[in-house]
Design a protein around this motif. Structure first.
Motif, PDB file in Angstrom:
ATOM      1  N   ALA A 244       0.813  -1.217   0.000  1.00  0.00           N
ATOM      2  CA  ALA A 244       0.000   0.000   0.000  1.00  0.00           C
ATOM      3  C   ALA A 244       0.844   1.262   0.000  1.00  0.00           C
ATOM      4  O   ALA A 244       0.400   2.313  -0.489  1.00  0.00           O
ATOM      5  CB  ALA A 244      -0.927   0.000   1.218  1.00  0.00           C
ATOM      6  N   PHE A 245       2.078   1.190   0.521  1.00  0.00           N
ATOM      7  CA  PHE A 245       2.941   2.380   0.542  1.00  0.00           C
ATOM      8  C   PHE A 245       3.127   2.959  -0.852  1.00  0.00           C
ATOM      9  O   PHE A 245       3.219   4.179  -1.024  1.00  0.00           O
ATOM     10  CB  PHE A 245       4.302   2.027   1.147  1.00  0.00           C
ATOM     11  N   HIS A 250       2.817  11.803  -2.986  1.00  0.00           N
ATOM     12  CA  HIS A 250       3.741  12.665  -2.259  1.00  0.00           C
ATOM     13  C   HIS A 250       2.921  13.599  -1.370  1.00  0.00           C
ATOM     14  O   HIS A 250       1.983  14.257  -1.823  1.00  0.00           O
ATOM     15  CB  HIS A 250       4.592  13.474  -3.239  1.00  0.00           C
ATOM     16  N   GLY A 251       3.259  13.621  -0.083  1.00  0.00           N
ATOM     17  CA  GLY A 251       2.509  14.418   0.879  1.00  0.00           C
ATOM     18  C   GLY A 251       1.258  13.736   1.396  1.00  0.00           C
ATOM     19  O   GLY A 251       0.501  14.333   2.145  1.00  0.00           O
ATOM     20  N   GLU A 270      11.766   5.859  -0.097  1.00  0.00           N
ATOM     21  CA  GLU A 270      10.462   6.155  -0.694  1.00  0.00           C
ATOM     22  C   GLU A 270       9.561   6.872   0.304  1.00  0.00           C
ATOM     23  O   GLU A 270       8.841   7.817  -0.049  1.00  0.00           O
ATOM     24  CB  GLU A 270       9.792   4.861  -1.167  1.00  0.00           C
ATOM     25  N   PHE A 271       9.611   6.438   1.548  1.00  0.00           N
ATOM     26  CA  PHE A 271       8.796   7.055   2.594  1.00  0.00           C
ATOM     27  C   PHE A 271       9.180   8.526   2.771  1.00  0.00           C
ATOM     28  O   PHE A 271       8.314   9.401   2.840  1.00  0.00           O
ATOM     29  CB  PHE A 271       8.999   6.284   3.899  1.00  0.00           C
ATOM     30  N   MET A 276       5.551  11.136   3.553  1.00  0.00           N
ATOM     31  CA  MET A 276       4.310  10.463   3.899  1.00  0.00           C
ATOM     32  C   MET A 276       3.997  10.580   5.384  1.00  0.00           C
ATOM     33  O   MET A 276       4.889  10.755   6.207  1.00  0.00           O
ATOM     34  CB  MET A 276       4.414   8.964   3.568  1.00  0.00           C
ATOM     35  N   THR A 277       2.732  10.427   5.689  1.00  0.00           N
ATOM     36  CA  THR A 277       2.280  10.250   7.059  1.00  0.00           C
ATOM     37  C   THR A 277       1.742   8.834   7.195  1.00  0.00           C
ATOM     38  O   THR A 277       0.916   8.396   6.388  1.00  0.00           O
ATOM     39  CB  THR A 277       1.168  11.255   7.411  1.00  0.00           C
ATOM     40  N   LEU A 278       2.232   8.114   8.191  1.00  0.00           N
ATOM     41  CA  LEU A 278       1.753   6.771   8.478  1.00  0.00           C
ATOM     42  C   LEU A 278       0.925   6.837   9.754  1.00  0.00           C
ATOM     43  O   LEU A 278       1.421   7.241  10.808  1.00  0.00           O
ATOM     44  CB  LEU A 278       2.930   5.808   8.651  1.00  0.00           C
TER      45      LEU A 278
END
Length: 341
Positions: A244-245, A250-251, A270-271, A276-278
Motif C-alpha cells: 500500500a505504501f 507525495h505528501g 520512498e517514505f 508520507m504520514t503513516l
C-alpha cells in the motif's frame, strides 16, 4: 442464561451460565437484543487471535435494552442502547488525552473479557449510547461501521481528496462509505470479484479488481500518475499493507485500519521522499459512534444491504463455523438474541 461459548479453537457450544449479579455503582445490566458477528469472532473460533484465553463468550457488536442500573446511573429501565465495547481505565495517558479507544489497559468485550453472545451482560453506563431512531437490529451494526468512520477521521483528509480503500470486507466497506460521506473521491480495491460487484452494484462505489494484471496501471491512470492523497488498508494482510505504501501520493497519508501480527517493512527512501504520514487507527471513539448513528438515521448508510445474514443464539454454534468457511454472499451476519426486529 443461555450463552454461546467458544471452549477452544474450533469448538462452540450453547451453554447455561449463571445470570450476572446486580449492577455495581456506575454499571448497567442489559438484556442483549442483537449481536453482530465480526471477523474477530471468526478469528477467535479459528484460534487465530493473539490476545485471548479460552473459554470465551464472544460478541462485541451489541444492541440491548437496559434491565437494571447501579447506583449513580441516570438511565431509564427499558431504554434501547448501543454498546461501546471498549472498556477503558480512564486514568492512563491515552484516556487522559481523550483516546480511550487505545487505553493502555483496554478490555474489549468478547476478547479480553466475556462478551454479548448471551442473554444478559453487565456494562459500564458510560459505554452506552441511546439507540433512539434505530431498530435494535440496525443498532448492532453501529460498532463495526464506527471502525471505518474512525479511520476516515484519523486520515484528516478533506473534501475532494483522492482515497483508495484496500479490502472489501465489512470494515473496508464501512471505511469506503464514510470516506464517500466525507466528500472524498473513493476507489475500492480488492481481489474478490463477488465483494467488488456488491460494492459497485449494491453500494454505488467505484471499484478496481486487484487480481487483474493491469490493476496497477488502472490505479495510475485514475490518479494521472500522482497516486492517492489517502490510502486505507483494511485487509489484515501484511503483504497488502506493505504494497500500500506505493499507492500513496507525495505528501499523502497511509492509514492502517487492520492489524497483523507480522512486522511491517517499507522503503525508507520512498517514505521520506514522499514525506508520507503513516497513521494507525484503532477501534473507535464516541464521536465515531455518534456519526454512524446520525448517518444511519439520515439514510446515508444502506444498512439493510450490509446486514445479509441472520441467526439465533441457539443456531450460532452451527452457523458461525459454516460462515467461517463459506463466505459467499456474506457481508455481515447478526444474531437475534431476544428475537426483536
Amino acid at each position: 442464561m443461555k450463552a454461546v461459548v467458544c471452549l477452544s479453537p474450533g469448538s462452540l457450544t450453547l451453554a447455561d451460565l449463571s445470570l450476572p449479579p446486580a449492577p455495581p455503582p456506575g454499571w448497567a445490566l442489559l438484556s442483549v437484543s442483537h449481536v453482530g458477528i465480526c471477523g474477530t469472532d471468526y478469528h477467535i473460533f479459528e484460534g487465530k487471535h493473539p490476545f485471548l484465553t479460552y473459554p470465551r463468550v464472544m460478541g462485541h457488536e451489541v444492541s440491548a435494552t437496559i434491565t437494571a442500573v447501579g447506583e449513580g446511573v441516570d438511565l431509564e429501565i427499558g431504554r434501547p442502547v448501543i454498546v461501546n465495547p471498549y472498556l477503558a481505565c480512564g486514568r492512563c495517558i491515552a484516556c487522559r488525552q481523550g483516546k480511550p479507544n487505545c487505553c493502555l489497559a483496554i478490555e474489549v468485550l468478547g476478547v479480553h473479557r466475556d462478551g454479548a453472545m448471551c442473554e444478559q451482560i453487565l456494562v459500564p453506563a458510560g459505554n452506552l449510547y441511546p439507540a433512539d431512531g434505530l431498530s435494535l437490529r440496525d443498532a448492532a451494526a453501529v460498532e463495526f461501521l464506527a471502525i471505518g468512520a474512525h479511520a476516515v477521521r484519523r486520515s484528516a483528509a478533506g473534501h475532494g481528496k483522492r482515497a483508495l480503500v484496500i479490502g472489501a470486507g465489512p470494515i473496508g466497506l464501512g471505511t469506503a462509505l464514510f470516506a464517500k460521506i466525507a466528500g472524498q473521491d473513493v476507489v475500492l480495491l480488492d481481489i474478490d470479484r463477488e465483494r467488488l460487484d456488491f460494492a459497485e452494484q449494491g453500494l454505488g462505489l467505484t471499484v478496481i479488481d486487484g487480481s487483474s494484471a493491469d490493476s496497477a496501471e488502472t490505479l495510475r491512470i485514475r490518479t494521472r500518475g500522482e497516486n492517492f492523497d489517502v490510502v486505507f488498508d483494511a485487509t489484515g494482510n501484511s503483504a497488502s499493507i506493505m504494497a500500500a505504501f506505493a499507492h500513496v501520493a507525495h505528501g499523502g497519508t497511509l492509514v492502517m485500519v487492520s492489524v497483523v501480527k507480522d512486522d511491517i517493512t517499507f522503503s525508507d527512501p520512498e517514505f521520506h521522499k514522499r514525506e508520507m504520514t503513516l497513521t494507525g487507527s484503532r477501534n473507535a471513539a464516541k464521536a465515531d459512534f455518534d456519526q454512524v448513528i446520525a448517518s444511519i438515521r439520515g439514510g446515508l448508510i444502506p444498512i439493510a444491504k450490509l446486514l445479509t445474514h441472520r441467526t439465533t443464539l441457539a443456531e450460532s454454534p452451527r452457523d458461525i463455523p459454516h460462515w467461517s468457511r463459506h463466505k459467499s454472499g456474506l457481508i455481515k451476519a447478526v444474531i437475534e438474541v431476544q428475537g426483536h426486529g
